[in-house]
Design a protein around this motif. Sequence first.
Motif, PDB file in Angstrom:
ATOM      1  N   ILE A 199       0.924  -1.114   0.164  1.00 47.88           N
ATOM      2  CA  ILE A 199      -0.063   0.134   0.076  1.00 47.88           C
ATOM      3  C   ILE A 199       1.135   1.159   0.121  1.00 47.88           C
ATOM      4  CG2 ILE A 199      -1.825   1.228   1.095  1.00 47.88           C
ATOM      5  CD1 ILE A 199      -2.499  -1.463   2.594  1.00 47.88           C
ATOM      6  N   PHE A 200       0.634   2.229  -0.934  1.00 47.23           N
ATOM      7  CA  PHE A 200       1.527   3.372  -1.004  1.00 47.23           C
ATOM      8  C   PHE A 200       0.541   4.601  -0.686  1.00 47.23           C
ATOM      9  CE2 PHE A 200       4.824   0.995  -2.989  1.00 47.23           C
ATOM     10  CZ  PHE A 200       5.754   1.727  -2.763  1.00 47.23           C
ATOM     11  N   ASP A 201       1.142   5.557  -0.054  1.00 48.45           N
ATOM     12  CA  ASP A 201       0.189   6.740   0.314  1.00 48.45           C
ATOM     13  C   ASP A 201      -1.148   6.310   0.791  1.00 48.45           C
ATOM     14  OD1 ASP A 201       2.364   8.362  -0.169  1.00 48.45           O
ATOM     15  OD2 ASP A 201       1.866   8.409  -2.355  1.00 48.45           O
ATOM     16  N   ASP A 202      -1.393   5.263   1.603  1.00 47.66           N
ATOM     17  CA  ASP A 202      -2.501   4.810   2.213  1.00 47.66           C
ATOM     18  C   ASP A 202      -3.652   4.530   1.208  1.00 47.66           C
ATOM     19  OD1 ASP A 202      -1.601   5.362   4.764  1.00 47.66           O
ATOM     20  OD2 ASP A 202      -2.139   7.563   4.572  1.00 47.66           O
ATOM     21  N   THR A 203      -3.271   4.574   0.012  1.00 46.75           N
ATOM     22  CA  THR A 203      -4.533   4.382  -1.019  1.00 46.75           C
ATOM     23  C   THR A 203      -4.238   3.642  -2.183  1.00 46.75           C
ATOM     24  OG1 THR A 203      -4.111   6.328  -2.146  1.00 46.75           O
ATOM     25  CG2 THR A 203      -5.820   6.578  -0.615  1.00 46.75           C
ATOM     26  N   LEU A 204      -3.045   3.554  -2.897  1.00 45.11           N
ATOM     27  CA  LEU A 204      -2.541   2.716  -3.884  1.00 45.11           C
ATOM     28  C   LEU A 204      -2.144   1.574  -3.674  1.00 45.11           C
ATOM     29  CD1 LEU A 204      -2.438   3.543  -6.971  1.00 45.11           C
ATOM     30  CD2 LEU A 204      -0.135   4.042  -6.714  1.00 45.11           C
ATOM     31  N   LEU A 205      -2.325   0.620  -4.476  1.00 43.01           N
ATOM     32  CA  LEU A 205      -2.140  -0.951  -4.141  1.00 43.01           C
ATOM     33  C   LEU A 205      -1.474  -1.560  -5.395  1.00 43.01           C
ATOM     34  CD1 LEU A 205      -5.683  -2.342  -3.013  1.00 43.01           C
ATOM     35  CD2 LEU A 205      -3.547  -2.322  -1.664  1.00 43.01           C
ATOM     36  N   ILE A 206      -0.226  -2.145  -5.199  1.00 40.84           N
ATOM     37  CA  ILE A 206       0.546  -2.804  -5.995  1.00 40.84           C
ATOM     38  C   ILE A 206       0.621  -4.188  -5.734  1.00 40.84           C
ATOM     39  CG2 ILE A 206       1.628  -0.653  -6.800  1.00 40.84           C
ATOM     40  CD1 ILE A 206       4.233  -1.549  -5.295  1.00 40.84           C
ATOM     41  N   VAL A 207       0.727  -5.084  -6.592  1.00 39.91           N
ATOM     42  CA  VAL A 207       0.827  -6.639  -6.246  1.00 39.91           C
ATOM     43  C   VAL A 207       2.366  -6.826  -6.390  1.00 39.91           C
ATOM     44  CG1 VAL A 207      -1.320  -6.922  -7.442  1.00 39.91           C
ATOM     45  CG2 VAL A 207       0.896  -7.453  -8.713  1.00 39.91           C
ATOM     46  N   ASP A 208       2.806  -8.131  -5.684  1.00 40.51           N
ATOM     47  CA  ASP A 208       4.001  -8.757  -5.698  1.00 40.51           C
ATOM     48  C   ASP A 208       5.046  -7.586  -5.368  1.00 40.51           C
ATOM     49  OD1 ASP A 208       5.952 -10.297  -5.964  1.00 40.51           O
ATOM     50  OD2 ASP A 208       6.064 -10.574  -8.152  1.00 40.51           O
ATOM     51  N   PRO A 209       5.057  -7.091  -4.238  1.00 38.96           N
ATOM     52  CA  PRO A 209       6.311  -5.927  -4.099  1.00 38.96           C
ATOM     53  C   PRO A 209       7.601  -6.627  -3.784  1.00 38.96           C
ATOM     54  CG  PRO A 209       5.097  -6.317  -2.120  1.00 38.96           C
ATOM     55  CD  PRO A 209       4.381  -7.162  -3.107  1.00 38.96           C
ATOM     56  N   ASN A 210       8.634  -5.667  -4.595  1.00 38.41           N
ATOM     57  CA  ASN A 210      10.103  -6.220  -4.231  1.00 38.41           C
ATOM     58  C   ASN A 210      10.564  -5.572  -3.101  1.00 38.41           C
ATOM     59  OD1 ASN A 210      10.721  -3.488  -4.897  1.00 38.41           O
ATOM     60  ND2 ASN A 210      10.791  -3.958  -7.031  1.00 38.41           N
ATOM     61  N   ALA A 211      11.804  -6.034  -2.577  1.00 39.48           N
ATOM     62  CA  ALA A 211      12.310  -5.470  -1.193  1.00 39.48           C
ATOM     63  C   ALA A 211      12.035  -4.037  -1.269  1.00 39.48           C
ATOM     64  CB  ALA A 211      13.589  -5.984  -1.094  1.00 39.48           C
ATOM     65  N   GLU A 212      12.477  -3.084  -2.046  1.00 39.35           N
ATOM     66  CA  GLU A 212      12.427  -1.864  -2.087  1.00 39.35           C
ATOM     67  C   GLU A 212      11.188  -1.303  -1.915  1.00 39.35           C
ATOM     68  OE1 GLU A 212      14.829   1.879  -4.527  1.00 39.35           O
ATOM     69  OE2 GLU A 212      13.813   0.210  -5.577  1.00 39.35           O
ATOM     70  N   GLU A 213      10.248  -1.530  -2.604  1.00 35.06           N
ATOM     71  CA  GLU A 213       8.854  -1.303  -2.691  1.00 35.06           C
ATOM     72  C   GLU A 213       8.285  -1.658  -1.079  1.00 35.06           C
ATOM     73  OE1 GLU A 213       7.557  -1.857  -7.220  1.00 35.06           O
ATOM     74  OE2 GLU A 213       7.486  -3.565  -5.855  1.00 35.06           O
ATOM     75  N   GLU A 214       8.735  -2.816  -0.547  1.00 35.73           N
ATOM     76  CA  GLU A 214       8.280  -3.101   0.802  1.00 35.73           C
ATOM     77  C   GLU A 214       8.645  -2.118   1.797  1.00 35.73           C
ATOM     78  OE1 GLU A 214       7.722  -8.038   0.661  1.00 35.73           O
ATOM     79  OE2 GLU A 214       9.638  -6.790   1.513  1.00 35.73           O
ATOM     80  N   GLU A 215       9.783  -1.711   1.732  1.00 29.87           N
ATOM     81  CA  GLU A 215      10.525  -0.629   2.492  1.00 29.87           C
ATOM     82  C   GLU A 215       9.829   0.904   2.537  1.00 29.87           C
ATOM     83  OE1 GLU A 215      12.632  -0.720   4.833  1.00 29.87           O
ATOM     84  OE2 GLU A 215      13.360  -2.985   4.490  1.00 29.87           O
TER      85      GLU A 215
END
Length: 333
Positions: A257-273
């Motif tokens: 979840i980015f900025d409380d609203t946007l969803l992305i699937v299968d996050p990599n390590a950088e995106e999880e951070e």
Amino acid sequence: MTAGRRPESRAAVGGSRGASRWAPGASRPCAGHLGVGCALRRPVPGRRGRAKARPVGSGGELRTVEPLEYYRRFLKENCRPDGRELGEFRATTVNIGSITTADGSALVKFGNTTVICGVKAELATPTEDSANKGYIVPNVELPSLCSPRFRSGPPGEEAQAASQFIADVIDNSQIIEKEDLCIANGKLVWVLYCDIICLDYDGNLLDASAFALLAALKNVQLPSVTINEETGSSEVNFKQKNPLMIRKHPVATSFAIFDDTLLIVDPNAEEEELATGTVTVVTDEDDRLSSVHKPGGSPLTGAKLQDCITRAITRQREVKQLIDKVIKSIKPK
């Protein structure tokens, strides 16, 4: 107990996108290169024929100084720095039966994330309150070799949380009825030790671990065991083996979840951070919701959660189709 050598098989599926783009009809089989293998590949829109939009001012300096702002500039264009769209999974491969000393094994890759699962079966005496039930004991390991973020020594918090997640998936999904592991009521049962080891960590550990567990359990062959009535001892027939009874096929699908609203699937390590939260949805082939794992972070509205469940159902079908294809390819003709 050491299983005999089994044929090794491998299959892959290209980066899957949102639910509307996962049509099985788009698959094109081709020959694998390990044993009797197969592959599933899909043309990925945006990789050929057109150039993806690249946000202005998205150089390496911004990525180092302001990584979140760097990602936001991509997300505004509905794409990610690694070239994927928001609903696109990384290329997924599975290799089954690669550990000859295990009773069942599988290696799964989500992009760079690589997880291997080995299952060892042992005989044990059941407890009095579970006289007709066997045991499944999962353990997730994150060794220092898989990422600089992990250290050698006792299991860290993330490894323990992953082990508990896999244990919950086993119990909630009823992937195996523990009664099926009973050989003689009150006398003898099977214990399945499922060791899941991350070889290369680049995010989305839970999905890869659940996938590897399911594929490894599908690969397990247990010898026939009987109890000698005269001596009371167990007799194992290694020449007669049977697969496990897999009742359900749970598949985990994780979202960042980015900025409380946007969803992305299968996050990599950088995106999880950089994410403000994550959520993992587990579904089975009956479109049943087995569990939702959300360790804090940004809340989700009912509509967003339903969107996650819908995508997870489609992903489950994709993963099950891939595993079934590999299992079928290694069965004796």
